[in-house]
Motif scaffolding. Structure first.
Motif, PDB file in Angstrom:
ATOM      1  N   ASN A  15       0.828  -1.212   0.000  1.00 14.13           N
ATOM      2  CA  ASN A  15       0.000   0.000   0.000  1.00 14.13           C
ATOM      3  C   ASN A  15       0.862   1.262   0.000  1.00 14.13           C
ATOM      4  OD1 ASN A  15      -2.450   1.402  -0.112  1.00 14.13           O
ATOM      5  ND2 ASN A  15      -2.584   1.568   2.113  1.00 14.13           N
ATOM      6  N   VAL A  16       1.866   1.273  -0.863  1.00 16.00           N
ATOM      7  CA  VAL A  16       2.749   2.434  -1.023  1.00 16.00           C
ATOM      8  C   VAL A  16       2.980   2.647  -2.518  1.00 16.00           C
ATOM      9  CG1 VAL A  16       3.927   2.115   1.188  1.00 16.00           C
ATOM     10  CG2 VAL A  16       4.841   0.997  -0.867  1.00 16.00           C
ATOM     11  N   ARG A  17       3.565   3.808  -2.852  1.00 14.62           N
ATOM     12  CA  ARG A  17       3.942   4.089  -4.233  1.00 14.62           C
ATOM     13  C   ARG A  17       5.433   4.384  -4.292  1.00 14.62           C
ATOM     14  NH1 ARG A  17       0.319   5.880  -7.988  1.00 14.62           N
ATOM     15  NH2 ARG A  17       2.136   5.691  -9.347  1.00 14.62           N
ATOM     16  N   PHE A  18       6.165   3.576  -5.035  1.00 16.89           N
ATOM     17  CA  PHE A  18       7.598   3.826  -5.191  1.00 16.89           C
ATOM     18  C   PHE A  18       8.016   3.784  -6.659  1.00 16.89           C
ATOM     19  CE2 PHE A  18       6.988  -0.661  -3.935  1.00 16.89           C
ATOM     20  CZ  PHE A  18       7.390  -1.288  -5.103  1.00 16.89           C
ATOM     21  N   ASP A  19       7.061   3.479  -7.555  1.00 19.63           N
ATOM     22  CA  ASP A  19       7.346   3.344  -8.986  1.00 19.63           C
ATOM     23  C   ASP A  19       6.757   4.544  -9.722  1.00 19.63           C
ATOM     24  OD1 ASP A  19       7.730   2.623 -11.613  1.00 19.63           O
ATOM     25  OD2 ASP A  19       6.638   0.738 -11.494  1.00 19.63           O
ATOM     26  N   GLU A  20       7.620   5.326 -10.363  1.00 21.10           N
ATOM     27  CA  GLU A  20       7.168   6.505 -11.103  1.00 21.10           C
ATOM     28  C   GLU A  20       7.512   6.333 -12.577  1.00 21.10           C
ATOM     29  OE1 GLU A  20       7.524  11.403 -10.930  1.00 21.10           O
ATOM     30  OE2 GLU A  20       8.821  10.158  -9.678  1.00 21.10           O
ATOM     31  N   LYS A  21       6.484   6.371 -13.421  1.00 24.10           N
ATOM     32  CA  LYS A  21       6.702   6.229 -14.861  1.00 24.10           C
ATOM     33  C   LYS A  21       7.213   7.557 -15.421  1.00 24.10           C
ATOM     34  CE  LYS A  21       4.697   2.207 -14.447  1.00 24.10           C
ATOM     35  NZ  LYS A  21       5.528   0.997 -14.315  1.00 24.10           N
ATOM     36  N   LEU A  22       8.436   7.543 -15.924  1.00 28.71           N
ATOM     37  CA  LEU A  22       9.050   8.742 -16.487  1.00 28.71           C
ATOM     38  C   LEU A  22       9.706   8.390 -17.816  1.00 28.71           C
ATOM     39  CD1 LEU A  22      10.914  10.178 -13.353  1.00 28.71           C
ATOM     40  CD2 LEU A  22       8.828  11.082 -14.369  1.00 28.71           C
ATOM     41  N   ASN A  23       9.662   9.325 -18.757  1.00 30.12           N
ATOM     42  CA  ASN A  23      10.373   9.119 -20.017  1.00 30.12           C
ATOM     43  C   ASN A  23      11.865   9.343 -19.832  1.00 30.12           C
ATOM     44  OD1 ASN A  23       8.167   8.581 -21.788  1.00 30.12           O
ATOM     45  ND2 ASN A  23       7.624  10.734 -21.702  1.00 30.12           N
ATOM     46  N   VAL A  24      12.661   8.558 -20.560  1.00 30.82           N
ATOM     47  CA  VAL A  24      14.091   8.825 -20.668  1.00 30.82           C
ATOM     48  C   VAL A  24      14.337   9.483 -22.013  1.00 30.82           C
ATOM     49  CG1 VAL A  24      16.392   7.810 -20.862  1.00 30.82           C
ATOM     50  CG2 VAL A  24      14.783   6.907 -19.185  1.00 30.82           C
ATOM     51  N   LEU A  25      14.934  10.678 -21.986  1.00 34.24           N
ATOM     52  CA  LEU A  25      15.257  11.408 -23.205  1.00 34.24           C
ATOM     53  C   LEU A  25      16.763  11.352 -23.427  1.00 34.24           C
ATOM     54  CD1 LEU A  25      12.989  14.590 -22.845  1.00 34.24           C
ATOM     55  CD2 LEU A  25      12.469  12.396 -23.951  1.00 34.24           C
ATOM     56  N   ARG A  26      17.170  10.782 -24.541  1.00 31.01           N
ATOM     57  CA  ARG A  26      18.595  10.637 -24.865  1.00 31.01           C
ATOM     58  C   ARG A  26      19.046  11.847 -25.681  1.00 31.01           C
ATOM     59  NH1 ARG A  26      23.224  10.075 -27.460  1.00 31.01           N
ATOM     60  NH2 ARG A  26      24.296   8.044 -27.341  1.00 31.01           N
ATOM     61  N   LYS A  27      19.991  12.592 -25.125  1.00 32.76           N
ATOM     62  CA  LYS A  27      20.545  13.747 -25.833  1.00 32.76           C
ATOM     63  C   LYS A  27      21.416  13.259 -26.992  1.00 32.76           C
ATOM     64  CE  LYS A  27      23.874  17.516 -25.201  1.00 32.76           C
ATOM     65  NZ  LYS A  27      24.796  18.208 -24.253  1.00 32.76           N
ATOM     66  N   PHE A  28      21.195  13.833 -28.176  1.00 40.15           N
ATOM     67  CA  PHE A  28      22.034  13.501 -29.321  1.00 40.15           C
ATOM     68  C   PHE A  28      23.188  14.492 -29.420  1.00 40.15           C
ATOM     69  CE2 PHE A  28      17.892  11.807 -31.104  1.00 40.15           C
ATOM     70  CZ  PHE A  28      18.229  10.487 -30.898  1.00 40.15           C
ATOM     71  N   ALA A  29      24.368  13.958 -29.738  1.00 39.07           N
ATOM     72  CA  ALA A  29      25.548  14.819 -29.888  1.00 39.07           C
ATOM     73  C   ALA A  29      25.746  15.266 -31.325  1.00 39.07           C
ATOM     74  CB  ALA A  29      26.789  14.082 -29.395  1.00 39.07           C
ATOM     75  N   SER A  30      25.006  14.638 -32.261  1.00 38.03           N
ATOM     76  CA  SER A  30      25.203  14.958 -33.682  1.00 38.03           C
ATOM     77  C   SER A  30      24.020  14.452 -34.498  1.00 38.03           C
ATOM     78  CB  SER A  30      26.489  14.303 -34.202  1.00 38.03           C
ATOM     79  OG  SER A  30      26.365  12.883 -34.126  1.00 38.03           O
ATOM     80  N   ILE A  31      23.958  14.897 -35.756  1.00 33.49           N
ATOM     81  CA  ILE A  31      22.958  14.390 -36.692  1.00 33.49           C
ATOM     82  C   ILE A  31      23.195  12.901 -36.951  1.00 33.49           C
ATOM     83  CG2 ILE A  31      22.085  14.536 -39.063  1.00 33.49           C
ATOM     84  CD1 ILE A  31      21.173  16.837 -37.330  1.00 33.49           C
ATOM     85  N   GLU A  32      24.476  12.499 -36.952  1.00 33.53           N
ATOM     86  CA  GLU A  32      24.814  11.105 -37.183  1.00 33.53           C
ATOM     87  C   GLU A  32      24.194  10.212 -36.100  1.00 33.53           C
ATOM     88  OE1 GLU A  32      27.313  13.551 -39.554  1.00 33.53           O
ATOM     89  OE2 GLU A  32      27.016  13.597 -37.374  1.00 33.53           O
ATOM     90  N   GLU A  33      24.209  10.687 -34.865  1.00 33.35           N
ATOM     91  CA  GLU A  33      23.599   9.910 -33.778  1.00 33.35           C
ATOM     92  C   GLU A  33      22.090   9.792 -33.975  1.00 33.35           C
ATOM     93  OE1 GLU A  33      26.034   9.694 -29.648  1.00 33.35           O
ATOM     94  OE2 GLU A  33      24.502  11.245 -29.808  1.00 33.35           O
ATOM     95  N   GLN A  34      21.464  10.856 -34.431  1.00 36.73           N
ATOM     96  CA  GLN A  34      20.027  10.797 -34.710  1.00 36.73           C
ATOM     97  C   GLN A  34      19.733   9.739 -35.771  1.00 36.73           C
ATOM     98  OE1 GLN A  34      18.930  15.519 -33.875  1.00 36.73           O
ATOM     99  NE2 GLN A  34      18.443  14.583 -35.834  1.00 36.73           N
TER     100      GLN A  34
END
Length: 347
Positions: free
Chosen positions: A78-97
């Motif tokens: 009867n507790v809450r410890f799980d939070e749904k959050l997005n992970v956003l990956r920063k791109f360093a270049s167009i090549e990474e995209q």
């Protein structure tokens, strides 16, 4: 006599105890809180290795088991410890995209990589390109999880808050005896503490020290988990956890200025706002040389078992591996050879 004795109460111990409780098995736990990695970790669950956009080991099998496990545990406590959050990956270049799009087209990765890139709308972040969004991610408040579970164990007389002395364990043919406790089986779930275990210290536990800092940044106002060269994890109240470092040389839980400065340097490349460092923590991850868990039966003592070696992916691996070990002990279901300690010999 109880069915099981458990030594250690990190992610592995908690997951195994829950398998026992859900199957009406009797058990007791010994835990002295000497191993801190599960408590101080970032608490992320993320199926993707974001350095090279690949699926982490068997994450597609593990994530559904973990999701059901933590949901059920929240309901039980009867507790809450799980939070749904997005992970956003920063791109360093167009090549990474472009590499992101290539990865997102692979069948196993499609459920986890969003093909619509995310724009940065936070002026406090230094993001020259766009973000890749990882799906089915979030974070656990692991300290709250363990504190809540320990409270339940204590209320039900199932936990001994003390150090386990291996030399006092008496191994008999059909049981083990420790002090005034007799059990059919004993399962060691000690994390890096396994290096001191007289029965399982032959296993190749390497250990990797990880350090995090916690910052307060009133002008950051970020609700997503940001991944660049570090993770930035929102904790609420303008607090963020930043990490982590990897150090295979130091084998302790002592914080260092070197690691703190490394994190600050990387953070300064990500943030464009002021912040204050308010905490600094360290812990030893239970990493193994072949990067696979250590699960299975002692080669000589048939009622001694180990559940360990989850490294930095313990949140997703633990429920799945714990269920595998429970099923193996109780129903003789085969263990996956990749994680069975039978792959190592006790010379």
């Amino acid at each position: 006599m109880v069915d099981y004795m458990i030594v250690g109460l990190g992610l592995a111990g908690t997951a195994f105890c829950e398998n026992l409780r859900r199957n009406n098995k009797t058990f007791v736990v010994f835990n002295n809180r000497s191993q801190t990695s599960s408590r101080v970790a970032g608490g992320l669950y993320n199926p993707i290795i974001l350095k090279r956009f690949t699926l982490s080991w068997r994450a597609d099998e593990q994530l559904p088991v973990a999701t059901e496990f933590y949901s059920g545990l929240e309901q039980f406590l009867n507790v809450r410890f799980d939070e749904k959050l997005n992970v956003l990956r920063k791109f360093a270049s167009i090549e990474e995209q472009n590499l992101w799009f290539e990865a997102a087209d692979k069948n196993k990765l499609k459920p986890f990589l969003d093909v619509t890139l995310a724009q940065n709308d936070n002026a406090a972040l230094n993001i020259p390109f766009q973000f890749g969004k990882v799906l089915q991610t979030g974070k656990l408040d692991t300290k709250f999880l363990f504190d809540s579970y320990e409270k339940w164990l204590s209320e039900n007389d199932k936990i001994y808050a003390q150090t386990f002395h291996y030399e006092q364990l008496k191994i008999e043919e059909n049981c083990v005896v420790y002090q005034n406790v007799k059990a059919k089986n004993i399962v060691f779930t000690e994390g890096y503490g396994m290096v001191c275990n007289l029965f399982f210290n032959y296993l190749p536990m390497q250990g990797s020290k990880g350090e995090y800092i916690v910052i307060k940044a009133k002008d950051l106002n970020e609700r997503n988990i940001i991944k660049s060269s570090i993770f930035l994890i929102p904790l609420g109240d303008d607090l963020y956890k930043v990490g982590a470092t990897y150090n295979r040389e130091q084998k302790d839980n002592i914080t260092t200025e070197k690691a703190k400065n490394e994190l600050i340097e990387k953070l300064n490349g990500l943030l464009k706002c002021n912040y204050t460092v308010v905490d600094h923590v360290a812990g030893m991850r239970p990493t193994v040389k072949d990067r696979r868990p250590l699960v299975g039966q002692h080669p000589k003592h048939k009622n001694l078992w180990v559940l360990n070696g989850f490294g930095s992916h313990g949140i997703t691996i633990a429920p799945w591996a714990a269920k595998s070990l429970y099923d193996h002990i109780e129903t003789k279901a085969p263990l996956l050879a990749e994680m069975d300690i039978a792959r190592f010999t006790n010379d």
